[in-house]
Design a protein around this motif. Structure first.
Motif, PDB file in Angstrom:
ATOM      1  N   THR A   1      -9.051  -7.977  -7.806  1.00 40.69           N
ATOM      2  CA  THR A   1      -7.975  -8.829  -7.461  1.00 40.69           C
ATOM      3  C   THR A   1      -6.683  -8.659  -8.674  1.00 40.69           C
ATOM      4  O   THR A   1      -6.965  -8.348  -9.648  1.00 40.69           O
ATOM      5  CB  THR A   1      -8.536 -10.364  -7.659  1.00 40.69           C
ATOM      6  N   LEU A   2      -5.408  -8.844  -8.249  1.00 40.10           N
ATOM      7  CA  LEU A   2      -4.329  -8.688  -9.124  1.00 40.10           C
ATOM      8  C   LEU A   2      -3.521 -10.082  -8.662  1.00 40.10           C
ATOM      9  O   LEU A   2      -3.137 -10.423  -7.643  1.00 40.10           O
ATOM     10  CB  LEU A   2      -3.559  -7.621  -8.571  1.00 40.10           C
ATOM     11  N   GLU A   3      -2.628 -10.499  -9.711  1.00 41.00           N
ATOM     12  CA  GLU A   3      -1.642 -11.438  -9.462  1.00 41.00           C
ATOM     13  C   GLU A   3      -0.255 -10.542  -9.752  1.00 41.00           C
ATOM     14  O   GLU A   3      -0.070 -10.262 -11.098  1.00 41.00           O
ATOM     15  CB  GLU A   3      -1.684 -12.602 -10.379  1.00 41.00           C
ATOM     16  N   LEU A   4       0.594 -10.480  -8.993  1.00 43.80           N
ATOM     17  CA  LEU A   4       1.889 -10.040  -9.166  1.00 43.80           C
ATOM     18  C   LEU A   4       2.977 -11.041  -9.435  1.00 43.80           C
ATOM     19  O   LEU A   4       2.859 -11.958  -8.465  1.00 43.80           O
ATOM     20  CB  LEU A   4       2.152  -9.003  -7.823  1.00 43.80           C
ATOM     21  N   THR A   5       3.609 -11.201 -10.601  1.00 44.47           N
ATOM     22  CA  THR A   5       4.528 -12.216 -10.619  1.00 44.47           C
ATOM     23  C   THR A   5       5.771 -11.886 -10.150  1.00 44.47           C
ATOM     24  O   THR A   5       6.073 -10.891  -9.856  1.00 44.47           O
ATOM     25  CB  THR A   5       4.786 -12.523 -12.218  1.00 44.47           C
ATOM     26  N   TRP A   6       6.462 -13.043  -9.875  1.00 52.30           N
ATOM     27  CA  TRP A   6       7.853 -13.053  -9.218  1.00 52.30           C
ATOM     28  C   TRP A   6       8.722 -12.301 -10.142  1.00 52.30           C
ATOM     29  O   TRP A   6      10.078 -11.822  -9.594  1.00 52.30           O
ATOM     30  CB  TRP A   6       8.230 -14.437  -8.738  1.00 52.30           C
ATOM     31  N   THR A   7       8.690 -12.067 -11.212  1.00 50.58           N
ATOM     32  CA  THR A   7       9.518 -11.266 -11.900  1.00 50.58           C
ATOM     33  C   THR A   7       9.730  -9.902 -11.816  1.00 50.58           C
ATOM     34  O   THR A   7      10.562  -9.259 -12.226  1.00 50.58           O
ATOM     35  CB  THR A   7       9.055 -11.554 -13.452  1.00 50.58           C
ATOM     36  N   ILE A   8       8.396  -9.316 -11.284  1.00 52.67           N
ATOM     37  CA  ILE A   8       8.510  -7.948 -10.584  1.00 52.67           C
ATOM     38  C   ILE A   8       9.772  -7.746  -9.559  1.00 52.67           C
ATOM     39  O   ILE A   8       9.476  -8.298  -8.437  1.00 52.67           O
ATOM     40  CB  ILE A   8       7.427  -7.423 -10.253  1.00 52.67           C
TER      41      ILE A   8
ATOM     42  N   GLU B   1       9.379 -23.448  -2.059  1.00 54.80           N
ATOM     43  CA  GLU B   1       9.058 -22.992  -0.899  1.00 54.80           C
ATOM     44  C   GLU B   1       9.472 -21.714  -0.541  1.00 54.80           C
ATOM     45  O   GLU B   1       8.772 -21.155   0.251  1.00 54.80           O
ATOM     46  CB  GLU B   1       9.405 -24.145   0.203  1.00 54.80           C
ATOM     47  N   SER B   2      10.731 -21.343  -0.878  1.00 54.13           N
ATOM     48  CA  SER B   2      11.266 -20.210  -0.021  1.00 54.13           C
ATOM     49  C   SER B   2      10.357 -18.880  -0.972  1.00 54.13           C
ATOM     50  O   SER B   2       9.996 -18.025  -0.078  1.00 54.13           O
ATOM     51  CB  SER B   2      12.623 -20.017  -0.824  1.00 54.13           C
ATOM     52  N   GLN B   3      10.094 -19.139  -2.212  1.00 51.91           N
ATOM     53  CA  GLN B   3       9.089 -17.914  -2.651  1.00 51.91           C
ATOM     54  C   GLN B   3       7.791 -18.126  -2.116  1.00 51.91           C
ATOM     55  O   GLN B   3       7.237 -16.961  -1.988  1.00 51.91           O
ATOM     56  CB  GLN B   3       9.154 -18.341  -4.124  1.00 51.91           C
TER      57      GLN B   3
ATOM     58  N   LEU C   1       3.945 -15.492   1.128  1.00 58.92           N
ATOM     59  CA  LEU C   1       2.810 -15.308   2.470  1.00 58.92           C
ATOM     60  C   LEU C   1       3.256 -14.624   3.606  1.00 58.92           C
ATOM     61  O   LEU C   1       2.077 -14.052   3.967  1.00 58.92           O
ATOM     62  CB  LEU C   1       2.729 -17.007   2.669  1.00 58.92           C
ATOM     63  N   VAL C   2       4.238 -14.545   3.874  1.00 62.74           N
ATOM     64  CA  VAL C   2       4.588 -13.536   4.788  1.00 62.74           C
ATOM     65  C   VAL C   2       4.298 -12.081   4.642  1.00 62.74           C
ATOM     66  O   VAL C   2       4.040 -11.351   5.519  1.00 62.74           O
ATOM     67  CB  VAL C   2       6.186 -13.717   5.235  1.00 62.74           C
ATOM     68  N   ALA C   3       4.481 -11.762   3.516  1.00 60.11           N
ATOM     69  CA  ALA C   3       4.001 -10.562   2.865  1.00 60.11           C
ATOM     70  C   ALA C   3       2.647 -10.182   2.897  1.00 60.11           C
ATOM     71  O   ALA C   3       2.194  -8.911   2.591  1.00 60.11           O
ATOM     72  CB  ALA C   3       4.745 -10.188   1.501  1.00 60.11           C
TER      73      ALA C   3
ATOM     74  N   SER D   1       1.292 -20.932  -9.419  1.00 59.63           N
ATOM     75  CA  SER D   1       2.732 -21.561  -9.974  1.00 59.63           C
ATOM     76  C   SER D   1       2.241 -21.842 -11.496  1.00 59.63           C
ATOM     77  O   SER D   1       1.130 -22.406 -11.519  1.00 59.63           O
ATOM     78  CB  SER D   1       3.253 -22.640  -9.258  1.00 59.63           C
ATOM     79  N   PRO D   2       3.242 -21.776 -12.208  1.00 63.17           N
ATOM     80  CA  PRO D   2       3.085 -22.206 -13.705  1.00 63.17           C
ATOM     81  C   PRO D   2       3.247 -23.869 -13.768  1.00 63.17           C
ATOM     82  O   PRO D   2       2.861 -24.362 -15.029  1.00 63.17           O
ATOM     83  CB  PRO D   2       3.962 -21.497 -14.632  1.00 63.17           C
ATOM     84  N   ALA D   3       3.583 -24.401 -12.940  1.00 63.80           N
ATOM     85  CA  ALA D   3       3.820 -25.920 -12.861  1.00 63.80           C
ATOM     86  C   ALA D   3       3.444 -26.381 -11.537  1.00 63.80           C
ATOM     87  O   ALA D   3       2.626 -25.918 -10.670  1.00 63.80           O
ATOM     88  CB  ALA D   3       5.272 -26.189 -12.816  1.00 63.80           C
ATOM     89  N   LEU D   4       3.741 -27.699 -11.182  1.00 60.40           N
ATOM     90  CA  LEU D   4       3.108 -28.426 -10.087  1.00 60.40           C
ATOM     91  C   LEU D   4       4.090 -28.382  -8.734  1.00 60.40           C
ATOM     92  O   LEU D   4       4.696 -29.110  -8.084  1.00 60.40           O
ATOM     93  CB  LEU D   4       3.170 -30.079 -10.460  1.00 60.40           C
ATOM     94  N   ALA D   5       3.992 -26.936  -8.562  1.00 55.71           N
ATOM     95  CA  ALA D   5       4.834 -26.909  -7.113  1.00 55.71           C
ATOM     96  C   ALA D   5       3.932 -27.106  -6.028  1.00 55.71           C
ATOM     97  O   ALA D   5       3.683 -26.408  -5.133  1.00 55.71           O
ATOM     98  CB  ALA D   5       5.330 -25.271  -6.979  1.00 55.71           C
ATOM     99  N   THR D   6       3.952 -28.312  -5.830  1.00 54.62           N
ATOM    100  CA  THR D   6       2.817 -29.110  -4.958  1.00 54.62           C
ATOM    101  C   THR D   6       3.122 -28.551  -3.554  1.00 54.62           C
ATOM    102  O   THR D   6       2.404 -28.825  -2.600  1.00 54.62           O
ATOM    103  CB  THR D   6       2.920 -30.521  -4.971  1.00 54.62           C
TER     104      THR D   6
END
Length: 216
Positions: free
Chosen positions: A46-53, A81-83, A88-90, A97-102
């Motif tokens: 398993t890998l987590e690819l962060t949005w900074t890439i 939501e956009s991210q 998810l489409v990908a 999320s590092p925060a409460l992006a509920t």
């Protein structure tokens, strides 16, 4: 259990079985791709690819094309939501999320994906639980350390926690003892000198040792 819930259950089981999730946070796409392949060579599932890439969803698709469903691939540092939608489409298997992006929770679940929201305080953990998260990411973990996690686990014993931020091979045992189900390890997973030299053999050996320690 519907198909979406069944998909999430199998992904959650796979995520928990991994024990260590490499968190790839790079500002260079080629470095991120190299880090991903090293982790896979070391047996990471398993890998987590962060949005900074740069082009993170392109990397996700490339890894999926190469490794298929053998890898559980997530996108981290999801803030809106956009991210979440783009990830998810990908084909992301989980969102972090590092925060409460509920707002990301229902979107992830509708796609059969998992969602991990960041929390640090008891109030934030409760908000994450109420949002329906699959797992709570304690971030930044090293601010409070294992004792902080143990205190949270004592009042939320049925919550699945994943401390991330400052976790190393040397201290992860303390986090597991405090109640972590899995840990996220970022740059500490890769020796900096070996990574700069692209010493794949040394890096693979290091990650294997970390994985073995997590399953000991």
């Amino acid at each position: 259990m519907n198909a979406s819930a069944d998909s999430r259950a199998s992904k959650l089981a796979a995520l928990l079985a991994a024990r260590v999730v490499p968190v790839l946070r790079y500002t260079d796409a080629s470095a991120a791709a190299y880090a991903a392949e090293v982790a896979v060579a070391a047996g990471c599932t398993t890998l987590e690819l962060t949005w900074t890439i740069p082009g993170v969803t392109d990397l996700l698709r490339a890894l999926r094309d190469k490794h298929g469903d053998a890898l559980l691939l997530g996108v981290g540092t999801v803030l809106d939501e956009s991210q979440a939608r783009e990830a998810l489409v990908a084909g992301a298997d989980f969102l972090v999320s590092p925060a409460l992006a509920t707002e990301a929770v229902d979107m992830a679940h509708a796609a059969g994906a998992l969602c991990l929201l960041g929390a640090f305080t008891p109030t934030e953990v409760l908000a994450a639980r109420r949002a329906g998260v699959d797992m709570v990411k304690i971030f930044p973990a090293d601010t409070g350390g294992p004792k902080h996690l143990a205190a949270l686990k004592s009042v939320y014993p049925d919550t699945v926690f994943c401390p991330t931020g400052g976790v190393t091979v040397d201290n992860m045992g303390a986090y597991f003892a405090a109640g972590a189900s899995i840990v996220g390890i970022g740059s500490n997973l890769y020796d900096k000198a070996a990574f700069a030299a692209r010493d794949t053999a040394a890096l693979v050996k290091q990650i294997i040792q970390t994985r073995e320690a997590a399953h000991a």
